[in-house]
Design a protein around this motif. Structure first.
Motif, PDB file in Angstrom:
ATOM      1  N   PHE A  97       0.817  -1.212   0.000  1.00 15.56           N
ATOM      2  CA  PHE A  97       0.000   0.000   0.000  1.00 15.56           C
ATOM      3  C   PHE A  97       0.856   1.270   0.000  1.00 15.56           C
ATOM      4  N   VAL A  98       2.164   1.113  -0.265  1.00 15.37           N
ATOM      5  CA  VAL A  98       3.091   2.251  -0.180  1.00 15.37           C
ATOM      6  C   VAL A  98       3.833   2.494  -1.486  1.00 15.37           C
ATOM      7  N   LEU A 128      -1.533   9.347   1.484  1.00 11.22           N
ATOM      8  CA  LEU A 128      -2.441  10.028   0.558  1.00 11.22           C
ATOM      9  C   LEU A 128      -3.647   9.164   0.209  1.00 11.22           C
ATOM     10  N   GLY A 129      -3.477   7.855   0.238  1.00  9.50           N
ATOM     11  CA  GLY A 129      -4.579   6.970  -0.109  1.00  9.50           C
ATOM     12  C   GLY A 129      -5.221   6.262   1.067  1.00  9.50           C
ATOM     13  N   PHE A 130      -4.485   6.166   2.190  1.00 11.40           N
ATOM     14  CA  PHE A 130      -4.949   5.290   3.262  1.00 11.40           C
ATOM     15  C   PHE A 130      -5.036   5.942   4.640  1.00 11.40           C
ATOM     16  N   LEU A 131      -4.580   7.176   4.785  1.00 16.22           N
ATOM     17  CA  LEU A 131      -4.727   7.849   6.075  1.00 16.22           C
ATOM     18  C   LEU A 131      -6.186   8.268   6.239  1.00 16.22           C
ATOM     19  N   GLN A 132      -6.827   7.753   7.266  1.00 14.36           N
ATOM     20  CA  GLN A 132      -8.270   7.947   7.437  1.00 14.36           C
ATOM     21  C   GLN A 132      -8.525   9.159   8.336  1.00 14.36           C
ATOM     22  N   LEU A 133      -8.876  10.274   7.733  1.00 16.71           N
ATOM     23  CA  LEU A 133      -9.011  11.538   8.458  1.00 16.71           C
ATOM     24  C   LEU A 133     -10.451  12.006   8.583  1.00 16.71           C
ATOM     25  N   HIS A 134     -11.395  11.180   8.179  1.00 18.14           N
ATOM     26  CA  HIS A 134     -12.791  11.600   8.167  1.00 18.14           C
ATOM     27  C   HIS A 134     -13.290  11.943   9.575  1.00 18.14           C
ATOM     28  N   ARG A 135     -12.907  11.134  10.557  1.00 15.52           N
ATOM     29  CA  ARG A 135     -13.346  11.395  11.925  1.00 15.52           C
ATOM     30  C   ARG A 135     -12.759  12.685  12.488  1.00 15.52           C
ATOM     31  N   THR A 139     -11.553  15.168   5.820  1.00 20.50           N
ATOM     32  CA  THR A 139     -11.849  14.625   4.500  1.00 20.50           C
ATOM     33  C   THR A 139     -13.350  14.395   4.388  1.00 20.50           C
ATOM     34  N   GLU A 140     -13.832  14.386   3.156  1.00 12.82           N
ATOM     35  CA  GLU A 140     -15.248  14.115   2.927  1.00 12.82           C
ATOM     36  C   GLU A 140     -15.564  12.636   2.982  1.00 12.82           C
ATOM     37  N   ALA A 141     -14.518  11.793   2.894  1.00 12.84           N
ATOM     38  CA  ALA A 141     -14.702  10.344   2.937  1.00 12.84           C
ATOM     39  C   ALA A 141     -13.355   9.691   3.217  1.00 12.84           C
ATOM     40  N   ASP A 142     -13.405   8.416   3.627  1.00 19.13           N
ATOM     41  CA  ASP A 142     -12.190   7.640   3.850  1.00 19.13           C
ATOM     42  C   ASP A 142     -12.058   6.596   2.745  1.00 19.13           C
ATOM     43  N   ASN A 143     -11.078   5.701   2.915  1.00 20.07           N
ATOM     44  CA  ASN A 143     -10.813   4.675   1.906  1.00 20.07           C
ATOM     45  C   ASN A 143     -10.609   5.300   0.530  1.00 20.07           C
ATOM     46  N   LEU A 144      -9.819   6.368   0.486  1.00 20.45           N
ATOM     47  CA  LEU A 144      -9.651   7.092  -0.774  1.00 20.45           C
ATOM     48  C   LEU A 144      -9.000   6.226  -1.844  1.00 20.45           C
ATOM     49  N   ALA A 145      -8.014   5.399  -1.473  1.00 18.74           N
ATOM     50  CA  ALA A 145      -7.366   4.552  -2.470  1.00 18.74           C
ATOM     51  C   ALA A 145      -8.345   3.549  -3.056  1.00 18.74           C
ATOM     52  N   LEU A 146      -9.196   2.982  -2.208  1.00 15.21           N
ATOM     53  CA  LEU A 146     -10.196   2.044  -2.709  1.00 15.21           C
ATOM     54  C   LEU A 146     -11.183   2.755  -3.623  1.00 15.21           C
ATOM     55  N   GLY A 260      -0.632  -3.917  14.361  1.00 15.71           N
ATOM     56  CA  GLY A 260       0.619  -3.493  13.751  1.00 15.71           C
ATOM     57  C   GLY A 260       0.511  -2.982  12.339  1.00 15.71           C
ATOM     58  N   THR A 261      -0.685  -3.019  11.749  1.00 15.76           N
ATOM     59  CA  THR A 261      -0.850  -2.623  10.355  1.00 15.76           C
ATOM     60  C   THR A 261      -0.946  -1.113  10.242  1.00 15.76           C
ATOM     61  N   LEU A 262      -0.282  -0.558   9.235  1.00 11.38           N
ATOM     62  CA  LEU A 262      -0.304   0.886   9.042  1.00 11.38           C
ATOM     63  C   LEU A 262      -1.313   1.297   7.984  1.00 11.38           C
ATOM     64  N   PHE A 263      -1.405   0.516   6.908  1.00 12.36           N
ATOM     65  CA  PHE A 263      -2.267   0.885   5.789  1.00 12.36           C
ATOM     66  C   PHE A 263      -3.134  -0.298   5.381  1.00 12.36           C
ATOM     67  N   GLY A 264      -4.196   0.024   4.660  1.00  8.57           N
ATOM     68  CA  GLY A 264      -5.070  -0.994   4.106  1.00  8.57           C
ATOM     69  C   GLY A 264      -6.496  -0.507   4.057  1.00  8.57           C
ATOM     70  N   PRO A 265      -7.373  -1.238   3.360  1.00  9.84           N
ATOM     71  CA  PRO A 265      -8.796  -0.908   3.368  1.00  9.84           C
ATOM     72  C   PRO A 265      -9.342  -0.928   4.793  1.00  9.84           C
ATOM     73  N   VAL A 266     -10.292  -0.039   5.073  1.00 17.02           N
ATOM     74  CA  VAL A 266     -10.808   0.136   6.424  1.00 17.02           C
ATOM     75  C   VAL A 266     -12.317  -0.095   6.456  1.00 17.02           C
ATOM     76  N   LEU A 267     -12.751  -0.852   7.439  1.00 17.17           N
ATOM     77  CA  LEU A 267     -14.176  -1.080   7.648  1.00 17.17           C
ATOM     78  C   LEU A 267     -14.763   0.188   8.273  1.00 17.17           C
ATOM     79  N   ASP A 268     -15.050   1.157   7.422  1.00 14.76           N
ATOM     80  CA  ASP A 268     -15.447   2.479   7.894  1.00 14.76           C
ATOM     81  C   ASP A 268     -16.954   2.651   8.018  1.00 14.76           C
ATOM     82  N   GLY A 269     -17.743   1.694   7.507  1.00 18.85           N
ATOM     83  CA  GLY A 269     -19.184   1.800   7.589  1.00 18.85           C
ATOM     84  C   GLY A 269     -19.801   2.721   6.563  1.00 18.85           C
ATOM     85  N   THR A 270     -18.963   3.331   5.748  1.00 15.75           N
ATOM     86  CA  THR A 270     -19.458   4.245   4.706  1.00 15.75           C
ATOM     87  C   THR A 270     -19.124   3.724   3.322  1.00 15.75           C
TER      88      THR A 270
END
Length: 495
Positions: A97-98, A128-135, A139-146, A260-270
C-alpha cells in the motif's frame, strides 16, 4: 506507429502500435486534491497522446517531484486484430500500500496471448490513499485509495468497449496489497455488475482494518507532525515530511499494538459497509468465480529485509495470543520436525499463519456459500533476484505472470531488472499464464479439469512447480496440530 484516435468519456486518445498489440498508457481516469475524493478529469476535445506512462503515485523514492493530482491514470493493452469483444483483466498492483504502480506491469504479452484486454491502474499510496481523516473532519470520505480503484473500474466499464474489450466480462485481479484491494472492492455495492470474476494472489491474512485502529493511526500521525491542535495543516505538509512521519509511526505501531498494520482498506461503515469475508460467507458473491493463490515461502523476503518487516513480530504475537505460548511452542516444534532440508521452520510457520491459512479459510467460506473457487500455491524458484537467492517467496508468481517469455520484464518503479528465463522458468510461467488467461476467459483456470475446484470435503491445492500437480490441502501433521489448537481455543472448548 500511432493508433487511430479512440473516443472516451473524457475525450479522444491515441496510443501506439506494439506489434500485434495496441498500447494506451497514462490515460487519466480521475484527478484528486490531497485527501479529497477522486473526480473525473476536465474533458478535452483534441486527441490526447497516451504513449507514455503517467506520473507515479507519490511514494518513497518518488517524492521530490511528485504530481499528486495527476497520478490517477491507467494503461491498456489490446490486440490490434480483435474480431469480437474480448475479456478484460483489470489488475491492481501490490507494494504494501506504499509503493508500485501500473507502469511496473507491461501487459502486451498477456494481451496478445489471451487474447484479452489488459488494464493496469494507479491509485494513491501511503498516507495520501490510506490515512483515514474523516473522523477528524479533514476529509469528505475515507478509503480514498479504494475509491480510486472504483473510479478506475467505472472508467473501464464505460469505455473499454471502444478498445475491443467486453465490459460485461471484466476480471478483477491483484497481487499482495492489490489482492486485498480486490477482495474489498469485490464486496462494494458500487462494483456490483462491473466484474464477473476475481483473482487474488498473496493477499495478506488480515484484509481489512477496523475504523478504531485507522483512527488511532491518524491521531498518531497528527501528533507526530505536531498538528493535533491544527489538523487542517496536514493538507499542505511537504510530502517527504508526511511520508517520514508515517514511517516513524509505523515502526512504533509494530511494537505497541497487536495489529501493527499501518495501511489498508478500512471497515469504515461508509465505503466498506461489512467485513469482506462476511460478504463472501453469506453467498452474496456466489456467482463470482474466485482464484486464490500464494507462494510457498511467502515470509522469506520479509525475514531477510533490514530490519525484518513488522509483520514478522505481529504475526508471531497474534499466534501466541490465539493459542498461548504453549500452543506457539507446540506449533514450532511440529514445523521443526517436519521441515524440508531447505526450509526454515519459523518462516514456514509464519507463512502459514499470515498467508496460506487465511487464503484457505476464504476459499472455504466461498465454497460453502456455493461459489466456485480454486486455490493454488507457487513453488517454483524463478532464476531472478530476489527469488534466485530467497526461493519462491512473496512475488515469485507475479514475476512469472508478467514475464514476456522467454524474458522477465523490468520493473521501473521498484527498480528491479528483468532478464533471461531458464527452461524451467518458461515451463512454469507458461502454465501459470495459460491458466490465468483461461480463468479470465472462461471462469475456470484449467479447461481440462486437471485442477478441480475447491469444495467442502474436497480441498485440492494446485502446486505450480515442476511438475504441476495437485495435493490435498488438509493432510499432514501441521494441518492436524493447527486444527487441534484451533478447536481447543474455541470459547465453548475453553468453558
Amino acid at each position: 506507429m500511432l493508433t487511430n484516435a479512440v473516443p472516451t468519456t473524457n475525450g479522444p486518445i491515441v496510443g501506439v502500435e506494439q506489434g500485434a498489440v495496441r498500447a494506451f498508457k497514462g490515460v487519466a481516469f480521475a484527478i484528486a486534491r490531497r485527501f479529497a475524493r477522486a473526480t473525473p478529469p476536465p474533458a478535452w476535445t483534441e486527441p490526447r497522446r497516451c504513449t507514455d506512462y503517467g506520473a507515479f503515485a507519490p511514494q518513497p523514492g518518488h517524492l521530490d517531484h511528485a504530481d499528486e493530482e495527476s497520478c490517477l491514470s491507467l494503461n491498456i493493452w489490446t490486440p490490434a486484430a480483435a474480431d469480437r469483444p474480448l475479456p478484460v483483466m483489470f489488475f491492481i498492483h501490490g507494494g504494501a500500500f506504499v509503493t508500485g504502480g501500473g507502469a511496473d506491469y507491461d501487459g502486451s504479452f498477456l494481451a496478445a496471448h489471451g487474447p484479452a484486454v489488459i488494464v493496469t491502474i494507479n491509485y494513491r499510496l501511503g498516507p495520501l490513499g490510506f490515512l483515514q481523516l474523516h473522523r477528524h473532519g479533514l476529509t469528505e470520505a475515507d478509503n480514498l485509495a479504494l475509491q480510486d480503484t472504483l473510479a478506475a473500474l467505472d472508467w473501464v466499464h464505460a469505455n473499454i468497449a471502444n478498445f475491443g474489450g467486453d465490459p460485461d466480462a471484466v476480471t478483477l485481479s491483484g497481487q499482495s496489497a492489490g489482492a486485498s484491494m480486490v477482495i474489498a472492492l469485490a464486496t462494494l455495492p458500487q462494483a456490483k455488475g462491473k466484474f464477473i470474476r476475481a483473482i487474488a494472489l498473496s493477499a495478506p491474512g488480515r484484509n481489512i482494518m477496523t475504523a478504531d485502529h485507522a483512527d488511532d493511526i491518524a491521531r498518531r500521525v497528527l501528533d507526530e507532525l505536531e498538528l493535533a491542535r491544527d489538523p487542517g495543516v496536514i493538507a499542505s505538509v511537504p510530502l517527504p515530511k508526511l511520508f517520514a512521519a508515517m514511517e516513524r509511526v509505523g515502526r512504533r505501531l509494530a511494537d505497541e499494538t497487536e495489529q501493527g498494520t499501518l495501511f489498508g482498506p478500512v471497515l469504515d461503515g461508509t465505503v466498506i459497509l461489512r467485513e469482506p469475508r462476511d460478504v463472501f460467507a453469506d453467498g452474496s458473491l456466489r456467482d463470482i468465480p474466485l482464484w486464490l493463490g500464494s507462494c510457498r515461502d511467502e515470509m522469506v523476503m520479509f525475514l531477510k529485509s533490514t530490519p525484518p518487516a513488522a509483520m514478522i513480530r505481529t504475526t508471531e504475537r497474534q499466534v501466541r495470543t490465539a493459542f498461548g505460548d504453549a500452543g506457539w511452542c507446540r506449533l514450532l516444534s511440529y514445523y521443526r520436525g517436519t521441515a524440508r532440508p531447505d526450509e526454515d521452520p519459523y518462516e514456514a510457520l509464519l507463512s502459514d499463519a499470515f498467508w496460506h491459512r487465511p487464503m484457505a479459510d476464504l476459499a472455504r467460506l466461498h465454497a460453502a456459500a456455493g461459489g466456485a473457487v480454486w486455490l493454488s500455491r507457487f513453488d517454483h524458484r524463478p532464476a531472478l533476484e530476489p527469488f534466485l537467492s530467497q526461493g519462491p517467496t512473496h512475488g515469485a508468481d507475479n514475476a512469472c505472470l508478467w514475464a514476456h517469455l522467454p524474458e522477465f520484464i523490468d520493473r521501473p518503479i521498484l527498480k528491479r531488472k528483468g532478464g533471461p528465463m531458464t527452461p524451467a522458468d518458461i515451463d512454469v510461467a507458461a502454465r501459470f499464464q495459460d491458466n490465468l488467461l483461461r480463468f479470465v476467459t472462461t471462469g475456470m483456470p484449467d479447461v481440462t479439469e486437471a485442477w478441480p475446484r475447491f469444495a467442502t470435503g474436497n480441498e485440492p491445492l494446485a502446486i505450480f512447480g515442476q511438475p504441476f500437480h495437485i495435493v490435498p490441502l488438509n493432510e499432514g501433521a501441521r494441518f492436524r496440530v493447527w486444527a487441534e489448537l484451533t478447536e481447543q481455543s474455541r470459547p465453548e472448548a475453553v468453558a
